[in-house]
Design an enzyme around this catalytic site. Sequence first.
Site, PDB file in Angstrom:
ATOM      1  N   ASP A   1     -14.982  -8.001 -13.946  1.00  0.00           N
ATOM      2  CA  ASP A   1     -15.324  -9.594 -13.668  1.00  0.00           C
ATOM      3  C   ASP A   1     -16.911  -9.464 -13.170  1.00  0.00           C
ATOM      4  O   ASP A   1     -17.853 -10.217 -13.600  1.00  0.00           O
ATOM      5  CB  ASP A   1     -14.702 -10.199 -12.890  1.00  0.00           C
ATOM      6  CG  ASP A   1     -13.074 -10.200 -13.244  1.00  0.00           C
ATOM      7  OD1 ASP A   1     -12.423 -10.783 -14.309  1.00  0.00           O
ATOM      8  OD2 ASP A   1     -12.403  -9.121 -12.645  1.00  0.00           O
TER       9      ASP A   1
ATOM     10  N   HIS B   1      -7.980 -11.376 -10.432  1.00  0.00           N
ATOM     11  CA  HIS B   1      -8.697 -10.988 -11.878  1.00  0.00           C
ATOM     12  C   HIS B   1      -7.662 -11.686 -13.072  1.00  0.00           C
ATOM     13  O   HIS B   1      -6.812 -11.296 -13.594  1.00  0.00           O
ATOM     14  CB  HIS B   1      -8.315  -9.527 -11.982  1.00  0.00           C
ATOM     15  CG  HIS B   1      -8.798  -8.867 -13.354  1.00  0.00           C
ATOM     16  ND1 HIS B   1      -9.875  -8.927 -13.873  1.00  0.00           N
ATOM     17  CD2 HIS B   1      -7.722  -8.203 -14.488  1.00  0.00           C
ATOM     18  CE1 HIS B   1      -9.958  -8.636 -15.217  1.00  0.00           C
ATOM     19  NE2 HIS B   1      -8.853  -8.146 -15.284  1.00  0.00           N
TER      20      HIS B   1
HETATM   21  P1  NAD Z   1      -2.419   1.478 -22.662  1.00  0.00           P
HETATM   22  O1  NAD Z   1      -1.054   0.905 -23.258  1.00  0.00           O
HETATM   23  O2  NAD Z   1      -3.525   2.221 -23.452  1.00  0.00           O
HETATM   24  O3  NAD Z   1      -2.195   2.755 -21.668  1.00  0.00           O
HETATM   25  C1  NAD Z   1      -1.049   2.625 -20.617  1.00  0.00           C
HETATM   26  C2  NAD Z   1      -0.472   3.922 -20.331  1.00  0.00           C
HETATM   27  O4  NAD Z   1       0.317   3.541 -19.226  1.00  0.00           O
HETATM   28  C3  NAD Z   1       0.429   4.400 -21.300  1.00  0.00           C
HETATM   29  O5  NAD Z   1       0.141   5.851 -21.735  1.00  0.00           O
HETATM   30  C4  NAD Z   1       1.708   4.370 -20.877  1.00  0.00           C
HETATM   31  O6  NAD Z   1       2.601   5.124 -21.321  1.00  0.00           O
HETATM   32  C5  NAD Z   1       1.341   4.365 -19.526  1.00  0.00           C
HETATM   33  N1  NAD Z   1       2.445   3.912 -18.488  1.00  0.00           N
HETATM   34  C6  NAD Z   1       3.210   2.595 -18.593  1.00  0.00           C
HETATM   35  N2  NAD Z   1       4.231   2.598 -17.488  1.00  0.00           N
HETATM   36  C7  NAD Z   1       3.819   3.420 -16.630  1.00  0.00           C
HETATM   37  C8  NAD Z   1       4.394   4.041 -15.358  1.00  0.00           C
HETATM   38  N3  NAD Z   1       5.466   3.384 -14.836  1.00  0.00           N
HETATM   39  N4  NAD Z   1       3.768   5.191 -14.986  1.00  0.00           N
HETATM   40  C9  NAD Z   1       2.729   5.995 -15.241  1.00  0.00           C
HETATM   41  N5  NAD Z   1       2.494   5.496 -16.595  1.00  0.00           N
HETATM   42  C10 NAD Z   1       2.794   4.505 -17.426  1.00  0.00           C
HETATM   43  O7  NAD Z   1      -3.005   0.478 -21.691  1.00  0.00           O
HETATM   44  P2  NAD Z   1      -4.565   0.548 -21.327  1.00  0.00           P
HETATM   45  O8  NAD Z   1      -5.431  -0.386 -22.252  1.00  0.00           O
HETATM   46  O9  NAD Z   1      -4.962   1.746 -20.626  1.00  0.00           O
HETATM   47  O10 NAD Z   1      -4.436  -0.730 -20.023  1.00  0.00           O
HETATM   48  C11 NAD Z   1      -3.662  -0.162 -19.061  1.00  0.00           C
HETATM   49  C12 NAD Z   1      -3.302  -1.504 -17.877  1.00  0.00           C
HETATM   50  O11 NAD Z   1      -4.891  -1.866 -17.414  1.00  0.00           O
HETATM   51  C13 NAD Z   1      -2.885  -2.670 -18.730  1.00  0.00           C
HETATM   52  O12 NAD Z   1      -2.088  -3.320 -17.564  1.00  0.00           O
HETATM   53  C14 NAD Z   1      -4.295  -3.664 -18.820  1.00  0.00           C
HETATM   54  O13 NAD Z   1      -3.912  -4.937 -18.912  1.00  0.00           O
HETATM   55  C15 NAD Z   1      -4.963  -3.167 -17.466  1.00  0.00           C
HETATM   56  N6  NAD Z   1      -6.476  -3.744 -17.659  1.00  0.00           N
HETATM   57  C16 NAD Z   1      -7.090  -4.210 -16.523  1.00  0.00           C
HETATM   58  C17 NAD Z   1      -8.358  -4.312 -16.693  1.00  0.00           C
HETATM   59  C18 NAD Z   1      -8.902  -4.801 -15.120  1.00  0.00           C
HETATM   60  O14 NAD Z   1     -10.035  -5.246 -14.977  1.00  0.00           O
HETATM   61  N7  NAD Z   1      -8.110  -4.952 -13.772  1.00  0.00           N
HETATM   62  C19 NAD Z   1      -9.013  -4.188 -17.496  1.00  0.00           C
HETATM   63  C20 NAD Z   1      -8.383  -3.527 -18.506  1.00  0.00           C
HETATM   64  C21 NAD Z   1      -7.151  -3.376 -18.554  1.00  0.00           C
HETATM   65  C1  LMR Z   2      -9.657  -7.419 -19.083  1.00  0.00           C
HETATM   66  O1  LMR Z   2     -10.144  -8.264 -18.453  1.00  0.00           O
HETATM   67  O2  LMR Z   2     -10.237  -7.137 -20.032  1.00  0.00           O
HETATM   68  C2  LMR Z   2      -8.447  -6.804 -18.735  1.00  0.00           C
HETATM   69  O3  LMR Z   2      -7.784  -7.495 -17.698  1.00  0.00           O
HETATM   70  C3  LMR Z   2      -7.627  -6.742 -20.037  1.00  0.00           C
HETATM   71  C4  LMR Z   2      -7.039  -8.100 -20.193  1.00  0.00           C
HETATM   72  O4  LMR Z   2      -5.610  -8.417 -20.519  1.00  0.00           O
HETATM   73  O5  LMR Z   2      -7.848  -9.136 -20.238  1.00  0.00           O
END
Ligand code: NAD
Ligand code: LMR
Length: 325
Positions: free
Chosen positions: A159, A187
């Site tokens: 952000d 967030h």
């Molecule tokens: P993705 O689905 O591509 O990958 C997630 C991975 O986590 C998968 O490989 C899955 O098997 C694994 N997983 C699920 N449960 C698990 C567990 N209990 N232990 C270990 N591994 C586990 O998803 P992504 O695009 O890599 O996103 C991951 C997370 O990050 C999501 O929750 C997404 O919303 C979040 N995210 C947060 C931000 C932020 O700014 N905070 C930004 C983008 C994404």
């Molecule tokens: C983001 O801000 O891009 C991540 O938190 C993914 C989402 O669900 O928005």
Amino acid sequence: MKAPVRVAVTGAAGQIGYALLFRIASGEMLGKDTPVILQLLDLPQAQNAVKGVMMELQDCAFPLLAGMVATDDPEVAFKDADIAILVGARPRGPGMERADLLSANAQIFTVQGAALNKVASRNVKVLVVGNPANTNAYIAMKSAPDLPAKNFTAMLRLDHNRALSQIAEKTGKAVGSIEKLCVWGNHSPTMYADYRFATIDGQSVKDMINDQDWNANTFLPTVGKRGAAIIEARGLSSAASAANAAIDHIRDWVLGTNGRWVTMGIPSDGAYGIPKETLFGFPVTCENGEYTMVKDLPIDEFSQERINITLKELEDEKAGVAHLL
Ligand code: NAD
Ligand code: LMR
């Protein structure tokens, strides 16, 4: 060369994992003088995919990559970890809010918090990326009573970076010239990106922009809804920019910010009227591996309203997971 640092990454087979691991192994997070051992956690059904990522890491022949472990057991992944980046969780799809992930993802963080408590380094630096990141970090912190609460942080850096870019575009100035920006709260779309204190070459950004309508009706909604806009456009949630923000967060925490402000989601100490232990985005500076909240900033009426809204959302999320703690 320094001693190798143990970096645990969960969700290693996921799309953020794929954008993150190569940069950690190349030294972009901890510096070109610091070898790393990657301890990769993912679900049993993802182990094959993790193996593939490990083969690629190996094929990069990174001089700083001192070892790798793949596992589906959190107690193996977090063993003696100095840094733990908790990415693994379900991402949201089109039309979902991050809060919709609460029940799906909350349980992951009780288990992982307990595992960190049991086997990680007592100084482990934890960054929660998986959504809803603030509340997941709160759950992990509460599930790890023997570790200092201050070791648990949530990612607001994406952000923060999004807000920097919007301001750079609006003012026509370089992103790197913007100082003293911060993002308060959760967030989520309720986060409050605040440029009242920001400066560019010593000049007030607020005075340069001088447009409260743009602030309230363009800037804040653009930054707040950026995650959804990316999901809409890509069909997948942000990954490279999220991985980049995770690198920024840990690098600054470990190596310092040289007096510059950055935003981290950290447990409140009660400052700014945010109840103690609430995992909230605050302005911080980092030095010697520790973050320090920027205190005593004046909060005007508009800002207080925004802070109240994002705090209320976090309190509701907290109430929603109370039964797990
Ligand atoms: P993705 O689905 O591509 O990958 C997630 C991975 O986590 C998968 O490989 C899955 O098997 C694994 N997983 C699920 N449960 C698990 C567990 N209990 N232990 C270990 N591994 C586990 O998803 P992504 O695009 O890599 O996103 C991951 C997370 O990050 C999501 O929750 C997404 O919303 C979040 N995210 C947060 C931000 C932020 O700014 N905070 C930004 C983008 C994404
Ligand atoms: C983001 O801000 O891009 C991540 O938190 C993914 C989402 O669900 O928005």
